[in-house]
Motif scaffolding. Structure first.
Motif, PDB file in Angstrom:
ATOM      1  N   SER A  46     -59.180  24.142 -57.647  1.00 28.26           N
ATOM      2  CA  SER A  46     -58.986  22.797 -57.114  1.00 28.26           C
ATOM      3  C   SER A  46     -57.543  22.355 -57.297  1.00 28.26           C
ATOM      4  N   SER A  47     -57.056  21.527 -56.353  1.00 27.46           N
ATOM      5  CA  SER A  47     -55.732  20.943 -56.502  1.00 27.46           C
ATOM      6  C   SER A  47     -55.743  19.761 -57.464  1.00 27.46           C
ATOM      7  N   ASN A  48     -56.925  19.363 -57.899  1.00 27.68           N
ATOM      8  CA  ASN A  48     -57.063  18.290 -58.874  1.00 27.68           C
ATOM      9  C   ASN A  48     -57.025  18.904 -60.277  1.00 27.68           C
ATOM     10  N   PRO A  49     -56.014  18.579 -61.075  1.00 24.10           N
ATOM     11  CA  PRO A  49     -55.921  19.198 -62.401  1.00 24.10           C
ATOM     12  C   PRO A  49     -57.100  18.889 -63.309  1.00 24.10           C
ATOM     13  N   PHE A  50     -57.783  17.765 -63.089  1.00 22.48           N
ATOM     14  CA  PHE A  50     -58.958  17.447 -63.909  1.00 22.48           C
ATOM     15  C   PHE A  50     -60.143  18.352 -63.590  1.00 22.48           C
ATOM     16  N   LEU A  51     -60.075  19.087 -62.472  1.00 19.40           N
ATOM     17  CA  LEU A  51     -61.155  19.997 -62.097  1.00 19.40           C
ATOM     18  C   LEU A  51     -60.730  21.461 -62.206  1.00 19.40           C
ATOM     19  N   ASP A  52     -59.601  21.703 -62.820  1.00 13.50           N
ATOM     20  CA  ASP A  52     -59.107  23.061 -63.029  1.00 13.50           C
ATOM     21  C   ASP A  52     -59.503  23.483 -64.445  1.00 13.50           C
ATOM     22  N   PRO A  53     -60.529  24.329 -64.611  1.00 12.01           N
ATOM     23  CA  PRO A  53     -61.005  24.668 -65.956  1.00 12.01           C
ATOM     24  C   PRO A  53     -59.949  25.333 -66.823  1.00 12.01           C
ATOM     25  N   THR A  54     -59.065  26.120 -66.205  1.00 11.79           N
ATOM     26  CA  THR A  54     -58.008  26.767 -66.983  1.00 11.79           C
ATOM     27  C   THR A  54     -57.070  25.734 -67.587  1.00 11.79           C
ATOM     28  N   LEU A  55     -56.724  24.733 -66.794  1.00 13.89           N
ATOM     29  CA  LEU A  55     -55.821  23.684 -67.269  1.00 13.89           C
ATOM     30  C   LEU A  55     -56.520  22.771 -68.273  1.00 13.89           C
ATOM     31  N   VAL A  56     -57.761  22.387 -67.979  1.00 20.87           N
ATOM     32  CA  VAL A  56     -58.492  21.471 -68.863  1.00 20.87           C
ATOM     33  C   VAL A  56     -58.700  22.096 -70.240  1.00 20.87           C
ATOM     34  N   HIS A  57     -59.182  23.343 -70.264  1.00 27.80           N
ATOM     35  CA  HIS A  57     -59.511  23.968 -71.544  1.00 27.80           C
ATOM     36  C   HIS A  57     -58.320  24.675 -72.178  1.00 27.80           C
ATOM     37  N   GLY A  58     -57.342  25.030 -71.343  1.00 25.86           N
ATOM     38  CA  GLY A  58     -56.221  25.781 -71.874  1.00 25.86           C
ATOM     39  C   GLY A  58     -54.969  24.987 -72.133  1.00 25.86           C
ATOM     40  N   GLY A  59     -54.880  23.765 -71.618  1.00 26.90           N
ATOM     41  CA  GLY A  59     -53.645  23.014 -71.769  1.00 26.90           C
ATOM     42  C   GLY A  59     -53.817  21.543 -72.078  1.00 26.90           C
ATOM     43  N   LEU A  60     -54.583  20.839 -71.244  1.00 22.98           N
ATOM     44  CA  LEU A  60     -54.659  19.384 -71.375  1.00 22.98           C
ATOM     45  C   LEU A  60     -55.224  18.941 -72.717  1.00 22.98           C
ATOM     46  N   TYR A  61     -56.184  19.679 -73.235  1.00 17.83           N
ATOM     47  CA  TYR A  61     -56.867  19.250 -74.458  1.00 17.83           C
ATOM     48  C   TYR A  61     -56.816  20.300 -75.557  1.00 17.83           C
ATOM     49  N   ARG A  62     -55.864  21.224 -75.454  1.00 19.90           N
ATOM     50  CA  ARG A  62     -55.725  22.221 -76.523  1.00 19.90           C
ATOM     51  C   ARG A  62     -55.315  21.540 -77.822  1.00 19.90           C
ATOM     52  N   GLY A  63     -54.489  20.526 -77.713  1.00 16.62           N
ATOM     53  CA  GLY A  63     -54.116  19.706 -78.858  1.00 16.62           C
ATOM     54  C   GLY A  63     -54.487  18.267 -78.570  1.00 16.62           C
ATOM     55  N   ASN A  64     -54.211  17.372 -79.513  1.00 16.34           N
ATOM     56  CA  ASN A  64     -54.558  15.970 -79.282  1.00 16.34           C
ATOM     57  C   ASN A  64     -53.354  15.110 -78.932  1.00 16.34           C
ATOM     58  N   GLY A  65     -52.152  15.719 -78.864  1.00 12.62           N
ATOM     59  CA  GLY A  65     -50.950  14.927 -78.665  1.00 12.62           C
ATOM     60  C   GLY A  65     -50.863  14.233 -77.325  1.00 12.62           C
ATOM     61  N   ARG A  66     -51.160  14.962 -76.233  1.00 10.45           N
ATOM     62  CA  ARG A  66     -51.046  14.358 -74.910  1.00 10.45           C
ATOM     63  C   ARG A  66     -51.988  13.179 -74.769  1.00 10.45           C
ATOM     64  N   LEU A  67     -53.238  13.352 -75.199  1.00  7.80           N
ATOM     65  CA  LEU A  67     -54.215  12.271 -75.056  1.00  7.80           C
ATOM     66  C   LEU A  67     -53.850  11.083 -75.936  1.00  7.80           C
ATOM     67  N   ALA A  68     -53.345  11.348 -77.137  1.00 12.54           N
ATOM     68  CA  ALA A  68     -52.921  10.257 -78.019  1.00 12.54           C
ATOM     69  C   ALA A  68     -51.751   9.494 -77.407  1.00 12.54           C
ATOM     70  N   ASP A  69     -50.786  10.217 -76.851  1.00  8.93           N
ATOM     71  CA  ASP A  69     -49.625   9.559 -76.235  1.00  8.93           C
ATOM     72  C   ASP A  69     -50.044   8.747 -75.014  1.00  8.93           C
ATOM     73  N   ARG A  70     -50.962   9.287 -74.221  1.00  2.00           N
ATOM     74  CA  ARG A  70     -51.440   8.590 -73.031  1.00  2.00           C
ATOM     75  C   ARG A  70     -52.152   7.295 -73.419  1.00  2.00           C
ATOM     76  N   THR A  71     -53.032   7.408 -74.402  1.00  2.00           N
ATOM     77  CA  THR A  71     -53.785   6.235 -74.855  1.00  2.00           C
ATOM     78  C   THR A  71     -52.847   5.164 -75.399  1.00  2.00           C
ATOM     79  N   HIS A  72     -51.881   5.595 -76.194  1.00  2.00           N
ATOM     80  CA  HIS A  72     -50.936   4.640 -76.781  1.00  2.00           C
ATOM     81  C   HIS A  72     -50.137   3.929 -75.693  1.00  2.00           C
TER      82      HIS A  72
END
Length: 271
Positions: free
Chosen positions: A2-28
């Motif tokens: 998919s061209s939607n990164p939220f539906l790309d399993p490789t990106l979701v499981h391998g990059g977006l949530y491998r650590g908690n930094g991106r989500l913490a920065d986004r939330t902040h």
């Protein structure tokens, strides 16, 4: 793929949530910008408070960094609280946050399409801001329903398709991503418009509530910090946040930069 990164399993499981930094920065960054709209974790806990019995078993599916998990522990005082996520890093963060709050919970690392839980085990389940990562969200909702006892309550939370759409135009106008306005919504698989339909396949929907949230980025640096946390755009500019901020200042009208999102809650029960 998919061209939607939220539906790309490789990106979701391998990059977006491998650590908690991106989500913490986004939330902040979003919390700093928010000028209107209820606290989502509070709203979820309030929706469940009158429906969850004493000594309940509660599931937090796609728990992320555990913000809702903490609120459920404090407000509902369940006998058993189970936090589920496919990211071990996020589960570690949730475990630590619960520990610091002297709250108890079990951590389960799992894909929400195949929960390693018995049938009819839970009195309540929450799935907040996670089901749009599934290309088949009805399958995930059916799995959540399987784990609920008859009469058990689910609260499913998502966003509207046009959430943060104003930023698409800003990113395009600044030349950071010339295709920003044509990229698919991150929430295209499970959003405010199809929430009721998908939930009703496996659950009896009691109510769907929508609330508009408004955000005000006071300066270019604040907006640049947020933009680096969203996978929607293809920003290739080198130099990171400072370079993005300079480009925004040079090519956009003076701040503030405003945007909005609709947050939607389905309250449903297992028949």
């Amino acid at each position: 793929m998919s061209s939607n990164p939220f539906l790309d399993p490789t990106l979701v499981h391998g990059g977006l949530y491998r650590g908690n930094g991106r989500l913490a920065d986004r939330t902040h960054a979003l919390h700093r910008a928010k000028i209107s709209g209820s606290n989502v974790a509070d709203t979820i806990a309030n929706l469940l408070a009158a429906r969850v019995p004493r000594g309940a078993v509660v599931l937090d599916i796609g728990c992320g960094r555990g913000t809702t998990t903490l609120r459920l522990a404090d407000r509902l005082r369940p006998r058993q609280l189970v936090a589920v996520d496919a990211s071990t890093a996020l589960l570690d963060t949730t475990r630590d946050r619960l520990g610091h709050a002297s709250a108890r919970g079990s951590m389960v690392c799992s894909d929400f399409h195949h929960l390693p839980l018995p049938d009819k085990v839970a009195d309540a389940a929450v799935a907040a801001f996670c089901l749009y990562h599934s290309p088949t969200p009805a399958t995930a909702v059916a799995e959540i329903a399987r784990c609920l006892r008859p009469g058990g309550t689910a609260v499913l939370v998502t966003k509207s398709l046009d959430s943060y759409a104003e930023l698409d135009h800003l990113v395009h106008a600044a030349g950071l991503d010339p295709h920003a306005t044509n990229r698919p919504s991150l929430y295209e698989s499970f959003h405010s418009g199809n929430l009721h339909t998908i939930a009703a396949i496996s659950l009896t929907v009691l109510d769907v509530q929508h609330e508009d949230h408004f955000f005000h980025f006071a300066d270019a640096m604040h907006l640049a910090r947020y933009l680096t946390t969203t996978p929607k755009y293809r920003i290739t500019l080198t130099g990171g946040i400072p370079a993005i901020a300079v480009t925004l200042r040079q090519r956009l009208p003076a701040p503030p930069y405003t945007t909005q999102s609709t947050v939607s809650y389905a309250i449903a029960v297992r028949p």
